[in-house]
Motif scaffolding. Sequence first.
Motif, PDB file in Angstrom:
ATOM      1  N   ASP A 259       5.837  -6.325  70.427  1.00 47.21           N
ATOM      2  CA  ASP A 259       4.636  -7.127  70.699  1.00 47.21           C
ATOM      3  C   ASP A 259       3.378  -6.287  70.577  1.00 47.21           C
ATOM      4  O   ASP A 259       2.319  -6.798  70.220  1.00 47.21           O
ATOM      5  CB  ASP A 259       4.729  -7.745  72.100  1.00 47.21           C
ATOM      6  CG  ASP A 259       5.862  -8.745  72.173  1.00 47.21           C
ATOM      7  OD1 ASP A 259       5.775  -9.771  71.471  1.00 47.21           O
ATOM      8  OD2 ASP A 259       6.850  -8.503  72.890  1.00 47.21           O
ATOM      9  N   ALA A 260       3.485  -5.017  70.917  1.00 43.66           N
ATOM     10  CA  ALA A 260       2.313  -4.132  70.804  1.00 43.66           C
ATOM     11  C   ALA A 260       2.756  -2.689  70.613  1.00 43.66           C
ATOM     12  O   ALA A 260       3.747  -2.248  71.186  1.00 43.66           O
ATOM     13  CB  ALA A 260       1.442  -4.246  72.052  1.00 43.66           C
ATOM     14  N   ILE A 261       1.995  -1.977  69.784  1.00 50.29           N
ATOM     15  CA  ILE A 261       2.184  -0.530  69.619  1.00 50.29           C
ATOM     16  C   ILE A 261       0.926   0.128  70.163  1.00 50.29           C
ATOM     17  O   ILE A 261      -0.185  -0.207  69.737  1.00 50.29           O
ATOM     18  CB  ILE A 261       2.388  -0.163  68.129  1.00 50.29           C
ATOM     19  CG1 ILE A 261       3.654  -0.851  67.586  1.00 50.29           C
ATOM     20  CG2 ILE A 261       2.455   1.348  67.950  1.00 50.29           C
ATOM     21  CD1 ILE A 261       3.844  -0.709  66.071  1.00 50.29           C
ATOM     22  N   VAL A 262       1.100   1.019  71.126  1.00 53.92           N
ATOM     23  CA  VAL A 262      -0.066   1.720  71.699  1.00 53.92           C
ATOM     24  C   VAL A 262      -0.013   3.162  71.206  1.00 53.92           C
ATOM     25  O   VAL A 262       0.767   3.971  71.713  1.00 53.92           O
ATOM     26  CB  VAL A 262      -0.059   1.683  73.242  1.00 53.92           C
ATOM     27  CG1 VAL A 262      -1.394   2.203  73.784  1.00 53.92           C
ATOM     28  CG2 VAL A 262       0.213   0.286  73.764  1.00 53.92           C
ATOM     29  N   PRO A 263      -0.825   3.486  70.197  1.00 53.60           N
ATOM     30  CA  PRO A 263      -0.794   4.844  69.652  1.00 53.60           C
ATOM     31  C   PRO A 263      -1.766   5.769  70.360  1.00 53.60           C
ATOM     32  O   PRO A 263      -2.743   5.302  70.967  1.00 53.60           O
ATOM     33  CB  PRO A 263      -1.236   4.624  68.198  1.00 53.60           C
ATOM     34  CG  PRO A 263      -2.187   3.476  68.273  1.00 53.60           C
ATOM     35  CD  PRO A 263      -1.761   2.620  69.454  1.00 53.60           C
ATOM     36  N   ILE A 300      -3.158   7.121  75.639  1.00 53.04           N
ATOM     37  CA  ILE A 300      -2.186   6.020  75.537  1.00 53.04           C
ATOM     38  C   ILE A 300      -2.192   5.170  76.821  1.00 53.04           C
ATOM     39  O   ILE A 300      -2.356   3.954  76.755  1.00 53.04           O
ATOM     40  CB  ILE A 300      -0.774   6.552  75.199  1.00 53.04           C
ATOM     41  CG1 ILE A 300      -0.755   7.114  73.768  1.00 53.04           C
ATOM     42  CG2 ILE A 300       0.285   5.465  75.379  1.00 53.04           C
ATOM     43  CD1 ILE A 300       0.545   7.808  73.380  1.00 53.04           C
ATOM     44  N   PRO A 301      -2.033   5.768  78.006  1.00 56.73           N
ATOM     45  CA  PRO A 301      -2.024   4.914  79.204  1.00 56.73           C
ATOM     46  C   PRO A 301      -3.376   4.265  79.511  1.00 56.73           C
ATOM     47  O   PRO A 301      -3.411   3.173  80.079  1.00 56.73           O
ATOM     48  CB  PRO A 301      -1.574   5.859  80.329  1.00 56.73           C
ATOM     49  CG  PRO A 301      -1.876   7.225  79.835  1.00 56.73           C
ATOM     50  CD  PRO A 301      -1.689   7.167  78.342  1.00 56.73           C
ATOM     51  N   ILE A 319       7.134  -3.089  74.024  1.00 52.00           N
ATOM     52  CA  ILE A 319       6.021  -2.161  73.793  1.00 52.00           C
ATOM     53  C   ILE A 319       6.533  -0.855  73.196  1.00 52.00           C
ATOM     54  O   ILE A 319       7.601  -0.371  73.578  1.00 52.00           O
ATOM     55  CB  ILE A 319       5.343  -1.807  75.151  1.00 52.00           C
ATOM     56  CG1 ILE A 319       4.940  -3.068  75.924  1.00 52.00           C
ATOM     57  CG2 ILE A 319       4.156  -0.867  74.947  1.00 52.00           C
ATOM     58  CD1 ILE A 319       3.882  -3.906  75.256  1.00 52.00           C
ATOM     59  N   CYS A 320       5.751  -0.274  72.302  1.00 55.69           N
ATOM     60  CA  CYS A 320       6.021   1.098  71.849  1.00 55.69           C
ATOM     61  C   CYS A 320       4.786   1.948  72.127  1.00 55.69           C
ATOM     62  O   CYS A 320       3.682   1.607  71.699  1.00 55.69           O
ATOM     63  CB  CYS A 320       6.341   1.124  70.356  1.00 55.69           C
ATOM     64  SG  CYS A 320       6.619   2.797  69.733  1.00 55.69           S
ATOM     65  N   LEU A 321       4.976   3.025  72.871  1.00 55.50           N
ATOM     66  CA  LEU A 321       3.905   4.009  73.073  1.00 55.50           C
ATOM     67  C   LEU A 321       4.212   5.175  72.139  1.00 55.50           C
ATOM     68  O   LEU A 321       5.315   5.728  72.190  1.00 55.50           O
ATOM     69  CB  LEU A 321       3.872   4.513  74.525  1.00 55.50           C
ATOM     70  CG  LEU A 321       3.835   3.478  75.654  1.00 55.50           C
ATOM     71  CD1 LEU A 321       3.660   4.192  77.011  1.00 55.50           C
ATOM     72  CD2 LEU A 321       2.720   2.460  75.460  1.00 55.50           C
ATOM     73  N   VAL A 322       3.264   5.548  71.299  1.00 54.97           N
ATOM     74  CA  VAL A 322       3.561   6.607  70.323  1.00 54.97           C
ATOM     75  C   VAL A 322       2.458   7.664  70.312  1.00 54.97           C
ATOM     76  O   VAL A 322       1.280   7.355  70.194  1.00 54.97           O
ATOM     77  CB  VAL A 322       3.827   6.021  68.908  1.00 54.97           C
ATOM     78  CG1 VAL A 322       2.692   5.141  68.424  1.00 54.97           C
ATOM     79  CG2 VAL A 322       4.116   7.117  67.906  1.00 54.97           C
ATOM     80  N   GLY A 323       2.896   8.916  70.456  1.00 52.79           N
ATOM     81  CA  GLY A 323       1.935  10.016  70.544  1.00 52.79           C
ATOM     82  C   GLY A 323       2.188  11.080  69.492  1.00 52.79           C
ATOM     83  O   GLY A 323       3.282  11.178  68.926  1.00 52.79           O
ATOM     84  N   PHE A 324       1.161  11.877  69.220  1.00 54.50           N
ATOM     85  CA  PHE A 324       1.264  13.037  68.328  1.00 54.50           C
ATOM     86  C   PHE A 324       0.147  13.978  68.733  1.00 54.50           C
ATOM     87  O   PHE A 324      -0.894  13.527  69.212  1.00 54.50           O
ATOM     88  CB  PHE A 324       1.093  12.602  66.866  1.00 54.50           C
ATOM     89  CG  PHE A 324      -0.164  11.794  66.653  1.00 54.50           C
ATOM     90  CD1 PHE A 324      -0.173  10.425  66.822  1.00 54.50           C
ATOM     91  CD2 PHE A 324      -1.360  12.423  66.329  1.00 54.50           C
ATOM     92  CE1 PHE A 324      -1.342   9.679  66.670  1.00 54.50           C
ATOM     93  CE2 PHE A 324      -2.534  11.688  66.158  1.00 54.50           C
ATOM     94  CZ  PHE A 324      -2.523  10.316  66.337  1.00 54.50           C
ATOM     95  N   GLY A 325       0.382  15.282  68.582  1.00 54.65           N
ATOM     96  CA  GLY A 325      -0.696  16.173  68.992  1.00 54.65           C
ATOM     97  C   GLY A 325      -0.337  17.636  68.908  1.00 54.65           C
ATOM     98  O   GLY A 325       0.590  18.037  68.193  1.00 54.65           O
ATOM     99  N   GLY A 326      -1.083  18.424  69.664  1.00 53.29           N
ATOM    100  CA  GLY A 326      -0.954  19.881  69.643  1.00 53.29           C
ATOM    101  C   GLY A 326       0.481  20.312  69.890  1.00 53.29           C
ATOM    102  O   GLY A 326       1.243  19.681  70.604  1.00 53.29           O
ATOM    103  N   GLY A 327       0.834  21.418  69.271  1.00 53.25           N
ATOM    104  CA  GLY A 327       2.204  21.932  69.445  1.00 53.25           C
ATOM    105  C   GLY A 327       2.828  22.435  68.158  1.00 53.25           C
ATOM    106  O   GLY A 327       3.235  23.557  68.076  1.00 53.25           O
TER     107      GLY A 327
END
Length: 337
Positions: A259-263, A300-301, A319-327
């Motif tokens: 229903d929703a993707i929260v990137p 995201i939150p 719901i899909c919460l999707v993250g990307f970042g430092g590392g």
Amino acid sequence: MSDIKMTTGINVKGIGKCLPEMIAANEDFAKIVDTSDEWITQRTGIKTRHISNGEPNYYLGARAAEMAIADADIQPSDIDLIIVATCTPDFYTPSESCLIQREIGASGSMAIDINCACTGFDYGLDMAKRYLQSDDDVHTVLLVAAEELSKFVDYTDRSSCILFGDGAAAFVLEKRENTLYSSYLGADGTGASFLAARALRSENVFRNNKEEFDMNMPQLKEHFFTQEGKEVYKFATKALPNAVLKACEKAGISPDELDAIVPHQANVRIIETAAKNLGVSMDKMVVYIDRYGNTSSASIPIAFCDAVAEGRIKRGDKICLVGFGGGLTYAAVIFEY
Ligand code: ACO
């Protein structure tokens, strides 16, 4: 045709957010660096961001936590575990989670900090789920993401200073049986130099090796945040859709059925490209980057809270919460709200 796998997952019992009151608009940046509202809007989608006017990071996190606790209708003493995602803590020690625990009056709970940069909330959610599933002493988890990025921002660097904001958000979590849940988490340390902010250097009195260890991060000056914008852009546009697809595969659901993707909110162009690669419409993507800029693990939150407040996300939604970042780090978590 989907074949959703039911499993042990999470119940998001309460949510909350806190942004500092002070707001910096694009026009304010045009007064301090050579930039314009037009450039920032077109290249990033950002219009305003909230910036700390002295409020410490733990203060933002604690206020978000109090809101989530009230929303969940529990007492601070009900919390068994506090997980705080942050890459901008107030101290090396004590941890942010201990400071927030003290602020909200939840003494006695476990308290853990995690640093996975912008992916921290996804990692924290999955960690919470695993504690809830496997530890009989853990029934209620408070997951907080709190960031005060403004203290790492070089306000003379126009290519990075316009991107970031401060803020925090929190979830109260419980275990839920027979529900939708899947996660896909990963990291690629070979990209460590693409996004970095240095901690204190080693300068003990006994040190006789005066030469710097080469950390392949020659661009770093002081503690300021630096990035290779194009490399991050390339990484993000691949990592985001890939993580969603992998988590969908594990859950037996197609991206279209979400229903929703929260990137993670880093740049609206990254989100648009990812939506195209995933074959989903932008209506499915929850985007509030125009209001808050990039608040790292809190983005995201915070976006989730706004989407719930505005009725874009409702109870029962997938719901899909999707993250990307430092590392570099990346992660997607799928659950039913
Ligand atoms: N205002 C005006 N001009 C600018 C600005 C600015 N704020 N910043 C850079 N420019 C200029 C550059 O100097 C360059 O000028 P030149 O051609 O004369 O050399 C020109 O604009 C183009 O610069 P690029 O770096 O190619 O611009 P790009 O379109 O790549 O946008 C940006 C830069 C926004 C940083 C983009 O690369 C990006 O979003 N990358 C992803 C990185 C990211 O989101 N990081 C956030 C933290 S990490 C995370 O959350 C995962």
